[in-house]
Design an enzyme around this catalytic site. Sequence first.
Site, PDB file in Angstrom:
ATOM      1  N   ASP A   1       0.839  -1.188   0.000  1.00 30.41           N
ATOM      2  CA  ASP A   1       0.000   0.000   0.000  1.00 30.41           C
ATOM      3  C   ASP A   1       0.882   1.249   0.000  1.00 30.41           C
ATOM      4  O   ASP A   1       1.868   1.328   0.737  1.00 30.41           O
ATOM      5  CB  ASP A   1      -0.889  -0.022   1.250  1.00 30.41           C
TER       6      ASP A   1
ATOM      7  N   GLU B   1       1.570   0.078  -5.013  1.00 27.13           N
ATOM      8  CA  GLU B   1       1.109   1.364  -5.533  1.00 27.13           C
ATOM      9  C   GLU B   1       2.283   2.329  -5.653  1.00 27.13           C
ATOM     10  O   GLU B   1       2.847   2.723  -4.627  1.00 27.13           O
ATOM     11  CB  GLU B   1       0.067   1.973  -4.602  1.00 27.13           C
TER      12      GLU B   1
END
Length: 798
Positions: free
Chosen positions: A346, A376
């Site tokens: 994340d 990400e």
Amino acid sequence: MNSNYINTEKEIEIYTGKDLGLTYTADYSLFKVWVPTAFTVSLVLYQTDGNNIEGVVSGYRDSGRIVNMQRQEGGIWQARLHEDLKGMYYMYRAVFEDGTLNEAADPYAKAVSANGVRSAIVDLQDTDPEGWDQDVSPALPHPSDAVIYELHVRDFSAAADSGMRYKGKFKAFTEFGLKNSAGQAIGIDHLAELGITHVHLMPVSDFQTVNELGVNSERSAEPFFTEYNWGYDPQHYNVPEGSYSTNPSDPGTRIREMKEMVQALHSKGISVIMDVVYNHTYSVEKGPFQPLVPDYFYRHDYTGRFSNGSGVGNELATERPMVRKYIKDSLAYWASEYHIDGFRFDLMGLMDSVTMREIAEELRLEVNSGLLLYGEPWTGGDSPLATKTLKGVQKGKGYAVFNDNFRSAIKGDSDGWGKGFATGEYGKEGAVASGIKGAIHEFTDSPVETVNYVTAHDNLNLWDKVLATQGLRQAARLPELENGRLKYGGSVEAAVAAADPYIGMDPDDILGNETVRRTLLANGMILTSQGIPFLQAGDELLRSKYGDHNSYRSPDAVNAIRWENKGKFLPVFEYYKGLIALRSGHPAFRLHGRQEIERSLEFLRCDGEVVAYLLKNNAGGDVWNNIVVIFNANPGPVSQRLPETDSCWNIVVDHTAARTDAFRSVQDPEVQIEGLSMMVLYDKYGQPEPRSKVIEIRYERPDGDYRGWNLWVWGTGIQDGQHDFRQMEDGGAVARIEVLPETSSVGYILRLNDWEEKDSAGDRFIDCSGSREGVKVTIRDREQENSGDKNDPLQMTS
């Protein structure tokens, strides 16, 4: 800032051992914690879990048994107790020079009480389900073979009519043989039938904002508690989430049941990816880091305040040695103890590039060579971190990033009316073409460095996004939701029941519906492009979240997967199943390298809302000689000229079906493609050459330290550039390099990281002309060369 703040500009004690936390045996327990700036540290043992003020005996108050810990080198405090402590709870109590006293859970805790109040002492062997020692991860020959399916544990089973006994729990994944009212497989059997290779589980490590004891418990009044959360609010990084357990008050149950879930998925041939959140913690003062090592674990801005690149008030300082060590230790623990097969990071932009590089290298070399890693490549706000892991940083480094460029080109913006190629925007053909090629001329060196997707848990899901671009939100009576509630008050459940997200759907012509066609076109592009495809759970069931673009704390009425949709929209499920089977059965859609793509993929058309391309000459060793893929984003049909062939063109995918065998053929030099659809054709079966041969390179170092060492390779014809050593065999590190069968010589340089150091011998070459299958090479470290070893440092066998 706390007066015990660590000035990270100065040298501080660090510890390199692998035994932080609790080492439990029935004979003794060893506690080790890193608290370098404390004046004294104590271990506090408790009989109770900390969720109630009073103990199990009326009037009894559990104040804890205090055990003094001894300071060791490296900032470590240690206590060894020769007794069986299983079933007890513990905390660490640190006193600093200014008199500050802090008590906190063990940052390395492997088990905790309900709501993570106290660390728990368990025997991990007791948590292994039957047959756990025989559990084996499904094989992943190459990252391009993966098809990822993002899923929330609770969403999977929470629907009232799911038929699952363990609603919202890990154990729902162990329920086999379930069917919906139409007799179709649901649950874990549905995942296997769909054909996906990996389930990406949204965070399953312990998070803070869901009350694990239920809404009627004494702690339910605490303001941060909700009934549902995605889990991006981490509390204890090495412990499963208790709300997914059938008994969160028993520290061992959540561990056992998560292992049972992994075991069940593995039994169906499905690998497990954990979504991990090492970029921030939900709480600072109440978390496991700040009370014990004030301010060390958190990054600060130029004014000395906590930086907020996460958007939630803090970010972990991954670039600091003991934070980096913590993350690597944590990942290694999940991969080894829970048999996890990969990790999604994340807000990976907030993790420094050195940490990410070491994660990819060390975990594969030391734990599991087949780990799938991606994340990400962006942040949630400004950060002072200079070495952010953004798009392009991953080149050659062994992990992938989400391709938001491709995402936006296909669908448009994430939450609004903005359109893309599949939703009605003009001029997106070039951006789409870049994504189809695995972004190799954009920000990757290899197609397996991009994760291709249209939607994930964030923002509108695919069905609702297409409705928005069609201007149908109001007609579908989709409610306006914010933070899990109706914007103007009222019952969410009632609003959902009143909505009609499938407005205008003809049950006798599901695949003829415009919204359906646009969703199939969008994900059809993902499943036939080079790179790693990623689907959001429920796309194959036309899942709607009723227009909620941020359902992180919305109720089950919004988030739960409705398994009855499989019966209602079976042609859609069959279409997805067919596309996945097509991809899995044909290596042309799973090319391994940049050079292989450049040689095998040719665009036929890229204009007028049409993108068409050719995968030629048995691409990737495919049995089909030539494959044509066409995407038509026009509302009406178009004609596309086909390459010349001495046979007909056989159609396996069009607007009516997606299959692996031909269901009609084209004799003419042109083919007509219906509006808002895709088509896949092949000309004939061929006799392909073997896809590649493998050069196995074994590297031997007398010091046994392979950290940072890699190969720079050229002349492969498939994927040049950096290649890592992926596993240890008999004391040496091994890398496997694919080369074209006709390759006679491959060049390489042995180097440390990005040219920090290289082998003094310079360019070397491997002669592989004598074999069509491959060769094995042993490289000895140059120190051996210079120490009088008369043997050639490069040894080769067929």
